[in-house]
Scaffold this active site. Structure first.
Site, short mmCIF file in Angstrom:
data_model
loop_
_atom_site.label_atom_id
_atom_site.label_comp_id
_atom_site.label_asym_id
_atom_site.label_seq_id
_atom_site.Cartn_x
_atom_site.Cartn_y
_atom_site.Cartn_z
N ARG A 235 111.61 6.51 83.76
CA ARG A 235 112.15 6.15 85.06
C ARG A 235 110.97 5.96 86.01
NH1 ARG A 235 116.13 5.01 83.01
NH2 ARG A 235 118.25 5.78 83.34
N GLU A 264 114.06 -0.65 91.57
CA GLU A 264 114.42 -1.84 90.79
C GLU A 264 115.53 -2.64 91.48
OE1 GLU A 264 115.31 -0.38 86.88
OE2 GLU A 264 113.37 0.59 86.72
N HIS A 282 112.96 -3.66 82.97
CA HIS A 282 113.83 -2.58 82.45
C HIS A 282 114.65 -3.07 81.24
CE1 HIS A 282 115.85 1.41 83.75
NE2 HIS A 282 115.93 1.26 82.42
O1 LIG Z 1 117.39 3.11 81.36
C1 LIG Z 1 118.28 2.98 80.60
C2 LIG Z 1 119.13 4.05 80.19
O2 LIG Z 1 119.13 5.11 80.84
O3 LIG Z 1 119.84 3.88 79.20
#
Ligand SMILES: O=CC(=O)O
Length: 318
Positions: A235, A264, A282
């Site tokens: 994260r 983001e 991401h």
């Molecule tokens: O970031 C993506 C997730 O948490 O699956």
């Protein structure tokens, strides 16, 4: 409220189309964003909602939780759930699930790919070639991956999968984790700073949330130093992003590969002009196979809750 009141499933965020279809086909599902006036819907029908389905990115915020007095389950599509206040949910008797395991391989694959990319300059070399720069001379030399000292921050399922993959690269593996895993053959280090001091590359696989906020501090970044690389597939919040940007811009860190950011989809503008940085939107779990598996697991959690009031993969209690 009479016993014949609908038991509504609230779809809080956009979801994989197959998951949206399954919810609509099997349960009385309301898509919040499709309501002409979502606030008015919640005021009139909030007490009919017994389960909410959301993504790791969107979660269920306090205001929404408060608008759903009969909510019993929050089902996340994604392994992360830092966008939902789980302590608050539990205090209300709301259970929370995520989609662990099914995405471990893809996230670990991407972490290794991003590590190779940033150290060997793959994305940068691709840009170099497309610009026509090869006709003027060779691409600058890069940094070897095999044999390096790699530190993994957070040795959960994903961290362990990254470690397993990297053993094929004859690297020296160490880790720092809330819970050491003594049965694994990797060296545990007692702080993030020490891990960074002793690593050429730091790969962040810790979960997000208050407990890990800013764990990769300016001190950790300084400990990695001007020949060090940071890879983050966890994260954005785990890293002090302004400190990271400063270190990259000033060359106090050799490079970074980042799949996650604090705000983001907004990415610090300074990073987009740096060739030492690999920037990814991401996408760590973003394969057809894995996203379908995540959708299926989220659906099974929801379906189980609607059938017997329990969840298949509730988030850990800690
Ligand atoms: O970031 C993506 C997730 O948490 O699956």
């Amino acid at each position: 409220m009479t016993t014949s009141a609908p038991r509504t499933v609230l779809q809080v965020s956009p979801l994989l189309p197959s998951l949206t279809e399954a919810l609509a086909a099997h349960h009385h599902t309301v898509v919040l964003a499709e309501q002409p006036d979502p606030a008015a819907y919640l005021a009139q029908h909030g007490d009919e909602v017994v389960a909410a389905v959301t993504t790791a990115r969107v979660g269920v915020d306090h205001a929404l939780m408060d608008a759903l007095p009969r909510l019993g389950a929050i089902v996340h599509f994604g392994v992360g759930y830092d966008t939902t206040d789980v302590v608050r949910a539990r205090a209300r008797g709301i259970d929370v699930s995520n989609t662990p395991d099914v995405l471990t391989d893809c996230v670990a694959d991407l972490a290794v790919g991003a590590t190779i990319d940033v150290m060997r300059g793959l994305s940068s070399a691709d840009r170099f070639l497309r610009r026509g720069d090869w006709t003027h001379g060779p691409f600058p030399l890069t940094s070897k991956v095999s044999g390096k000292r790699i530190g993994i921050l957070g040795l959960g399922r994903i961290g362990q999968a990254v470690a397993r993959r990297l053993t094929g690269f004859d690297v020296e593996l160490s880790y720092h984790s809330r819970r050491p895993v003594p049965e694994l053959p990797y060296r545990h280090v007692d702080s993030a700073v020490t891990l960074a001091e002793q690593s050429d590359v730091l790969i962040v696989t810790a979960s997000g949330g208050a407990g890990t906020k800013g764990l990769v501090s300016s001190e950790v970044i300084a400990a990695l130093g001007p020949t060090g690389y940071l890879v983050n597939v966890a994260r954005g919040s785990v890293v002090d992003e302004p400190a990271l940007v400063d270190a990259l811009v000033s060359g106090r860190l050799a490079g970074a590969a980042l799949d996650v950011f604090v705000d983001e989809p907004n990415v610090p503008a300074e990073l987009t002009s740096l060739d030492t940085v690999v920037l990814l939107p991401h996408i760590a779990s973003g394969t057809v196979e894995t996203r379908e598996a995540m959708g299926a697991l989220a659906f099974r959690n929801l379906d189980r809750f609607m059938t017997d009031g329990t969840l298949l993969t509730p988030v850990p209690r800690d």
